[in-house]
Design a protein around this motif. Structure first.
Motif, short mmCIF file in Angstrom:
data_model
loop_
_atom_site.label_atom_id
_atom_site.label_comp_id
_atom_site.label_asym_id
_atom_site.label_seq_id
_atom_site.Cartn_x
_atom_site.Cartn_y
_atom_site.Cartn_z
N HIS A 1 18.17 17.28 26.86
CA HIS A 1 17.53 16.15 26.18
C HIS A 1 16.11 15.89 26.67
O HIS A 1 15.43 15.01 26.14
CB HIS A 1 18.36 14.88 26.40
CG HIS A 1 19.82 15.06 26.10
ND1 HIS A 1 20.30 15.26 24.84
CD2 HIS A 1 20.89 15.10 26.94
CE1 HIS A 1 21.63 15.40 24.88
NE2 HIS A 1 22.01 15.31 26.15
N LEU B 1 20.22 7.36 26.45
CA LEU B 1 21.25 7.17 27.47
C LEU B 1 21.11 5.80 28.12
O LEU B 1 20.08 5.47 28.71
CB LEU B 1 21.13 8.27 28.53
CG LEU B 1 22.27 8.37 29.54
CD1 LEU B 1 23.58 8.75 28.86
CD2 LEU B 1 21.94 9.40 30.62
N ASN C 1 25.34 5.97 32.77
CA ASN C 1 25.83 7.29 33.20
C ASN C 1 26.24 7.25 34.67
O ASN C 1 25.86 8.11 35.45
CB ASN C 1 24.78 8.37 32.97
CG ASN C 1 25.34 9.77 33.16
OD1 ASN C 1 26.49 10.03 32.83
ND2 ASN C 1 24.53 10.67 33.69
N THR D 1 25.64 5.60 25.09
CA THR D 1 24.35 5.88 24.46
C THR D 1 24.05 4.83 23.39
O THR D 1 24.86 3.94 23.11
CB THR D 1 24.34 7.28 23.81
OG1 THR D 1 25.20 7.27 22.66
CG2 THR D 1 24.82 8.34 24.80
N ASP E 1 23.78 5.69 20.32
CA ASP E 1 24.29 6.24 19.06
C ASP E 1 25.24 5.26 18.39
O ASP E 1 25.90 4.45 19.05
CB ASP E 1 25.03 7.56 19.32
CG ASP E 1 24.09 8.66 19.81
OD1 ASP E 1 22.87 8.47 19.67
OD2 ASP E 1 24.59 9.68 20.33
N ASP F 1 28.12 2.74 20.06
CA ASP F 1 28.89 3.51 21.04
C ASP F 1 29.37 2.58 22.15
O ASP F 1 28.55 2.00 22.87
CB ASP F 1 27.99 4.62 21.61
CG ASP F 1 28.69 5.45 22.68
OD1 ASP F 1 29.94 5.36 22.79
OD2 ASP F 1 27.99 6.18 23.41
N GLN G 1 30.45 16.17 29.24
CA GLN G 1 30.06 15.66 27.94
C GLN G 1 30.80 14.37 27.62
O GLN G 1 32.02 14.28 27.80
CB GLN G 1 30.34 16.69 26.85
CG GLN G 1 29.97 16.21 25.45
CD GLN G 1 30.00 17.31 24.41
OE1 GLN G 1 29.32 18.31 24.58
NE2 GLN G 1 30.78 17.14 23.36
N SER H 1 29.63 9.14 19.57
CA SER H 1 28.67 9.97 20.31
C SER H 1 29.33 11.21 20.91
O SER H 1 30.44 11.15 21.42
CB SER H 1 28.03 9.14 21.44
OG SER H 1 27.15 9.91 22.21
N TYR I 1 27.67 13.47 23.57
CA TYR I 1 26.42 13.55 24.32
C TYR I 1 26.58 14.48 25.53
O TYR I 1 27.45 14.27 26.39
CB TYR I 1 25.99 12.16 24.80
CG TYR I 1 24.54 12.06 25.18
CD1 TYR I 1 23.56 11.90 24.21
CD2 TYR I 1 24.15 12.14 26.51
CE1 TYR I 1 22.22 11.80 24.55
CE2 TYR I 1 22.81 12.03 26.87
CZ TYR I 1 21.85 11.86 25.89
OH TYR I 1 20.52 11.77 26.23
N ASN I 2 25.74 15.51 25.58
CA ASN I 2 25.75 16.48 26.67
C ASN I 2 25.25 15.80 27.95
O ASN I 2 24.12 15.31 28.00
CB ASN I 2 24.85 17.66 26.29
CG ASN I 2 24.92 18.80 27.29
OD1 ASN I 2 25.09 18.58 28.49
ND2 ASN I 2 24.80 20.02 26.81
#
Length: 204
Positions: free
Chosen positions: A51, A89, A92, A124, A126, A133, A167, A173, A175-176
């Motif tokens: 990203h 993000l 995390n 995220t 998203d 999310d 992930q 979402s 998301y990596n």
């Protein structure tokens, strides 16, 4: 990616500096050995290549040397923020637990490598059909290389480079979470097994 190469270069330079200080002399309280309990608080910076975003964490870990060359360690990463503007993000934070191998030396310089599975709570910006999310727990795998330097009886410094793979998977979402992070900080250490209890001498 330039940040990653810079961090790795700084890490190698620091490793070389402390290796040069490894003169073969014992520490006043003994070499790295079984029975050490060590804790560290650090600041970590991570880079997510997929990203092109950078993140900042406050981290801590607790480690016990089950043998001179083997330890078990738990790590916690608290997500502070992304350094990249408009990063999607928003959370995390993660925890890890695993085993480390410590390469033999004759001083307080303690190079190491370890493997730690973990779990992250990621969220995220998203959304799907207007539903944001809510975040989700994501399993992680990580490989760590680094070193401790035990220069004093009660304190030491630590530096690590960690590669994390994972992930976040939620309805909103996918998301990596793959990330390369670097952390450096000051820690405490105590000897739970005094030297006279660790050394056994057989007589016949």
């Amino acid at each position: 990616m330039k940040r990653i190469f810079l961090i790795i270069s700084l890490f190698i330079s620091c490793t070389g500096l402390f290796a040069q200080k490894d003169t073969g002399k014992n520490l006043s309280w003994g070499q790295v050995h079984k029975g050490i309990l060590a804790g560290v608080g650090t600041i970590s910076v991570g880079e997510m290549p997929a990203h092109n975003i950078s993140n900042v964490y406050v981290t801590g870990n607790l480690e016990y040397y089950a043998q001179k060359n083997v330890s078990i360690r738990g790590d916690e990463y608290f997500f502070v923020n992304s350094l990249t503007p408009n990063s999607p993000l928003k959370q995390n934070s993660s925890v890890y637990f695993g085993a480390f191998y410590h390469f033999p030396t004759h001083s307080g310089f303690d190079p190491l490598i370890g493997f730690q599975p973990g779990i992250a709570f990621a969220r995220t910006t998203d959304s799907v059909y207007g539903k944001a999310d809510p975040g989700a727990a994501a399993p992680l795998m990580s490989l760590v290389i680094g070193f401790n330097f035990y220069a004093e009886k009660w304190f030491h410094i630590q530096a690590n480079i960690r590669y994390t793979a994972g992930q976040e998977s939620s309805e909103q979402s996918q998301y990596n979470l793959n990330e390369i992070s670097f952390n450096f900080g000051l820690g405490f250490n105590i000897d739970l097994l005094p030297k006279y209890k660790c050394v056994y001498k057989a007589t016949f």
